[in-house]
Design a protein around this motif. Structure first.
Motif, PDB file in Angstrom:
ATOM      1  N   PHE A 134      -0.601   7.084  -5.265  1.00 49.41           N
ATOM      2  CA  PHE A 134      -0.457   8.456  -4.791  1.00 49.41           C
ATOM      3  C   PHE A 134      -0.493   9.185  -5.683  1.00 49.41           C
ATOM      4  O   PHE A 134       0.379   9.555  -6.983  1.00 49.41           O
ATOM      5  CB  PHE A 134       1.191   8.406  -4.006  1.00 49.41           C
ATOM      6  CG  PHE A 134       0.724   7.662  -2.503  1.00 49.41           C
ATOM      7  CD1 PHE A 134       0.239   7.904  -1.759  1.00 49.41           C
ATOM      8  CD2 PHE A 134       1.321   6.510  -2.672  1.00 49.41           C
ATOM      9  CE1 PHE A 134       0.299   7.003  -0.661  1.00 49.41           C
ATOM     10  CE2 PHE A 134       1.095   5.423  -1.657  1.00 49.41           C
ATOM     11  CZ  PHE A 134       0.283   5.943  -0.678  1.00 49.41           C
ATOM     12  N   ARG A 135      -0.915  10.950  -6.025  1.00 44.99           N
ATOM     13  CA  ARG A 135      -0.963  12.009  -6.740  1.00 44.99           C
ATOM     14  C   ARG A 135      -1.337  13.413  -5.690  1.00 44.99           C
ATOM     15  O   ARG A 135      -2.004  12.517  -4.459  1.00 44.99           O
ATOM     16  CB  ARG A 135      -2.506  11.715  -7.448  1.00 44.99           C
ATOM     17  CG  ARG A 135      -1.849  11.280  -8.734  1.00 44.99           C
ATOM     18  CD  ARG A 135      -2.458  11.550 -10.010  1.00 44.99           C
ATOM     19  NE  ARG A 135      -3.697  11.857  -9.844  1.00 44.99           N
ATOM     20  CZ  ARG A 135      -4.936  11.081  -9.960  1.00 44.99           C
ATOM     21  NH1 ARG A 135      -4.627  10.111 -10.079  1.00 44.99           N
ATOM     22  NH2 ARG A 135      -6.394  11.699 -10.397  1.00 44.99           N
ATOM     23  N   LYS A 136      -0.383  14.181  -5.745  1.00 41.34           N
ATOM     24  CA  LYS A 136      -0.345  14.860  -5.660  1.00 41.34           C
ATOM     25  C   LYS A 136      -2.194  16.433  -4.883  1.00 41.34           C
ATOM     26  O   LYS A 136      -2.122  17.378  -4.402  1.00 41.34           O
ATOM     27  CB  LYS A 136       0.411  16.009  -5.381  1.00 41.34           C
ATOM     28  CG  LYS A 136       2.190  15.283  -4.044  1.00 41.34           C
ATOM     29  CD  LYS A 136       2.759  16.617  -3.308  1.00 41.34           C
ATOM     30  CE  LYS A 136       2.136  17.455  -2.383  1.00 41.34           C
ATOM     31  NZ  LYS A 136       3.248  18.531  -2.086  1.00 41.34           N
ATOM     32  N   GLU A 143       0.005  16.628   1.335  1.00 39.91           N
ATOM     33  CA  GLU A 143       0.202  15.583   1.363  1.00 39.91           C
ATOM     34  C   GLU A 143       0.165  14.412  -0.366  1.00 39.91           C
ATOM     35  O   GLU A 143      -0.960  13.999  -0.014  1.00 39.91           O
ATOM     36  CB  GLU A 143       0.150  14.493   2.728  1.00 39.91           C
ATOM     37  CG  GLU A 143       0.717  15.304   3.710  1.00 39.91           C
ATOM     38  CD  GLU A 143       2.061  15.244   4.335  1.00 39.91           C
ATOM     39  OE1 GLU A 143       3.130  14.376   3.224  1.00 39.91           O
ATOM     40  OE2 GLU A 143       2.761  16.548   4.473  1.00 39.91           O
ATOM     41  N   PRO A 144       0.380  13.943  -1.059  1.00 40.44           N
ATOM     42  CA  PRO A 144      -0.091  13.325  -1.549  1.00 40.44           C
ATOM     43  C   PRO A 144      -0.915  12.212  -1.188  1.00 40.44           C
ATOM     44  O   PRO A 144      -0.660  11.667   0.173  1.00 40.44           O
ATOM     45  CB  PRO A 144       1.383  12.072  -2.002  1.00 40.44           C
ATOM     46  CG  PRO A 144       2.396  12.630  -1.865  1.00 40.44           C
ATOM     47  CD  PRO A 144       2.429  13.300  -0.507  1.00 40.44           C
ATOM     48  N   GLN A 145      -2.025  11.764  -1.517  1.00 43.01           N
ATOM     49  CA  GLN A 145      -3.182  11.451  -1.717  1.00 43.01           C
ATOM     50  C   GLN A 145      -3.463  10.129  -2.264  1.00 43.01           C
ATOM     51  O   GLN A 145      -3.245   9.676  -3.671  1.00 43.01           O
ATOM     52  CB  GLN A 145      -4.647  11.650  -1.582  1.00 43.01           C
ATOM     53  CG  GLN A 145      -4.806  12.785  -0.614  1.00 43.01           C
ATOM     54  CD  GLN A 145      -4.789  13.115   0.530  1.00 43.01           C
ATOM     55  OE1 GLN A 145      -5.076  11.823   1.205  1.00 43.01           O
ATOM     56  NE2 GLN A 145      -3.725  13.222   1.149  1.00 43.01           N
ATOM     57  N   SER A 146      -4.062   8.596  -1.449  1.00 44.45           N
ATOM     58  CA  SER A 146      -3.958   7.237  -1.973  1.00 44.45           C
ATOM     59  C   SER A 146      -4.958   7.228  -2.396  1.00 44.45           C
ATOM     60  O   SER A 146      -5.691   6.892  -2.898  1.00 44.45           O
ATOM     61  CB  SER A 146      -3.602   6.188  -1.222  1.00 44.45           C
ATOM     62  OG  SER A 146      -3.900   5.199  -1.311  1.00 44.45           O
ATOM     63  N   HIS A 184       0.984  -1.167   0.027  1.00 46.56           N
ATOM     64  CA  HIS A 184      -0.241  -0.228   0.109  1.00 46.56           C
ATOM     65  C   HIS A 184       0.585   1.407  -0.018  1.00 46.56           C
ATOM     66  O   HIS A 184       0.708   2.237  -0.010  1.00 46.56           O
ATOM     67  CB  HIS A 184      -0.579   0.121   0.959  1.00 46.56           C
ATOM     68  CG  HIS A 184      -0.644  -0.283   2.936  1.00 46.56           C
ATOM     69  ND1 HIS A 184      -0.220  -1.540   3.450  1.00 46.56           N
ATOM     70  CD2 HIS A 184       0.131   0.721   2.979  1.00 46.56           C
ATOM     71  CE1 HIS A 184      -0.027  -1.447   4.575  1.00 46.56           C
ATOM     72  NE2 HIS A 184       0.350  -0.020   4.354  1.00 46.56           N
ATOM     73  N   HIS A 185       2.048   1.080  -0.617  1.00 46.30           N
ATOM     74  CA  HIS A 185       3.209   2.507   0.137  1.00 46.30           C
ATOM     75  C   HIS A 185       3.715   2.072  -1.888  1.00 46.30           C
ATOM     76  O   HIS A 185       4.141   2.870  -2.058  1.00 46.30           O
ATOM     77  CB  HIS A 185       3.886   2.161   1.037  1.00 46.30           C
ATOM     78  CG  HIS A 185       3.774   2.099   1.974  1.00 46.30           C
ATOM     79  ND1 HIS A 185       3.025   3.305   3.000  1.00 46.30           N
ATOM     80  CD2 HIS A 185       3.465   1.300   3.496  1.00 46.30           C
ATOM     81  CE1 HIS A 185       3.411   3.266   3.830  1.00 46.30           C
ATOM     82  NE2 HIS A 185       3.228   2.580   4.637  1.00 46.30           N
ATOM     83  N   GLN A 220      -8.009  15.469   5.308  1.00 47.14           N
ATOM     84  CA  GLN A 220      -6.567  15.916   4.966  1.00 47.14           C
ATOM     85  C   GLN A 220      -6.652  17.836   4.561  1.00 47.14           C
ATOM     86  O   GLN A 220      -7.292  17.687   4.102  1.00 47.14           O
ATOM     87  CB  GLN A 220      -6.553  15.230   3.896  1.00 47.14           C
ATOM     88  CG  GLN A 220      -6.220  13.965   3.398  1.00 47.14           C
ATOM     89  CD  GLN A 220      -5.232  13.353   4.127  1.00 47.14           C
ATOM     90  OE1 GLN A 220      -4.384  13.513   4.739  1.00 47.14           O
ATOM     91  NE2 GLN A 220      -5.610  12.411   5.427  1.00 47.14           N
TER      92      GLN A 220
END
Length: 396
Positions: free
Chosen positions: A313-315, A369-372, A307-308, A352
């Motif tokens: 991820f995108r900002k 922070e980048p979001q999943s 999950h990392h 967030q």
């Protein structure tokens, strides 16, 4: 004595909502909504509508309030089910619960209630309504519920001022345990009833089977993309206007099969969504595989381990102009304006820190922070303090 129609769903929350309104001196009428129902895709005995309508009737009898069932299945199919099929077909992931509130409960249902002479419509949502004055006119606020574990303001993120003006949320100032305690004290049949987890008023549905009614299964490839793939290290320099930089941050990566290795097969890309882990049926990887992208054109699913994985991820995300909705219209941003907010891209996600950037064609939400798993078709909602002020459908 003001008249309120309560959407009695057969659950504990709406039962207690009706009781509290009665205590506050309202004339209360209970209505049960029968929405689209198809036994072929419902998981057996999970929240069948018949049992729910029966429980709603028993609650109404206990409280001594008039009760009837309204059949909204035709409108539900047209406005929710057909919309869901169309969205999945495009490779997007819709949120039927948000739509159901906007299109069914606070539109079709509300019109029926008002035709019965109701002043308000009440539901068992965990959120609150506020009222302030702006330029001498009343403005209604959609506030998060006191119970942070149950706050459902997100599901109401598409409501308009007109809809809010006629809405009441009697349990928004209570916690779930308090609601259950009131139901138990009143000896309501729903006091111990489990919360329903399914699509709004349908019950628990097996989504792939539900979708297969219209979207035929079609074999496709599952491709695993390594976390060290060069596409993740191509950091674009921060050049150009702020709008150009945001466009780069919000743009999803366009994958091709050559970027990874084929690790399995699937039955149709439109059955999967970003961030999904279950249902891939691919074993033998050190870490679990997560969906990082789907391509309905080529019918390919792209996955990454853990999950990392950077592919999750995108900002930033983008909302097309017509899809931007302000609950608080007086706060609407003009082109070129920004606003600091707290935002969430799915129900239950922690809020967030983010900045809204409004441009001529649409709105960017840039996260600190980048979001999943930012997912097209889902709703992003933004808050100022504990007030939900706006939302929009994620375009990319």
């Amino acid at each position: 004595m003001k008249r309120v129609v309560v959407g009695l769903s057969g659950g504990v929350d709406s039962s207690v909502a009706a009781y509290l309104l009665q205590q506050q001196g309202y004339e209360v009428i209970g209505l049960f909504m029968k929405n689209w129902h198809d036994d072929s895709v419902t998981i057996s005995n999970e929240c069948p509508w018949l049992e729910d309508s029966n429980d709603a009737l028993l609650v109404a009898e206990k409280l001594g309030i008039p009760f009837q069932t309204v059949d909204l299945s035709e409108q539900y199919k047209e406005r929710i089910v057909d919309y869901m099929f169309a969205e999945y077909e495009k490779g997007r992931t819709p949120n039927p619960d948000v739509l159901c509130n906007r299109e069914i409960k606070f539109d079709v249902f509300m019109k029926i209630a008002l035709s019965l002479g109701a002043d308000y419509v009440a539901t068992g949502h965990y959120c609150r309504k506020g009222e302030i004055e702006v330029d001498g006119k009343p403005v209604y606020q959609l506030l998060s519920g006191i119970d942070k574990n149950k706050d459902q303001s997100y599901f109401l993120c598409q409501l308009s001022q007109e809809q809010l003006s006629k809405a009441l949320f009697p349990i928004g100032g209570l916690t779930k345990p308090e609601v259950r305690a009131i139901a138990a004290e009143m000896d309501l049949v729903t006091a111990e009833k489990k919360d329903s987890q399914g699509l709004c008023f349908i019950g628990k549905v097996r989504l792939p089977e539900f979708l297969q009614q219209k979207l035929r299964p079609k074999d496709g490839l599952i491709v695993e993309v390594d976390a060290n793939q060069p596409v993740y290290t191509n950091d674009q320099p921060a050049e150009g206007s702020i709008q150009e930089q945001l466009a780069v941050q919000a743009a999803p990566i366009r994958y091709s099969e050559s970027m990874g290795k084929v690790v399995g097969k699937h039955q149709g890309a439109h059955y999967f969504t970003n961030g999904q882990r279950k249902g891939l049926n691919v074993g033998g990887t050190p870490e679990a595989l997560f969906v990082i992208a789907t391509d309905v054109e080529t019918n390919t699913i792209y996955t990454g381990q853990g999950h990392h994985h950077p592919g999750l991820f995108r900002k930033a995300l983008y909302i097309d102009g017509p899809e931007v909705h302000w609950v608080r219209q007086d706060l609407t941003l003009a082109s070129g304006q920004t606003m600091r907010v707290k935002a969430r891209i799915r129900y239950r996600q922690e809020l967030q820190d983010a900045t809204l950037h409004q441009f001529e064609n649409g709105l960017y939400v840039a996260f600190d922070e980048p979001q999943s798993a930012i997912t097209e078709g889902q709703f992003c909602a933004w808050y100022v303090g504990d007030e939900l002020v706006g939302s929009g459908v994620i375009s990319e």
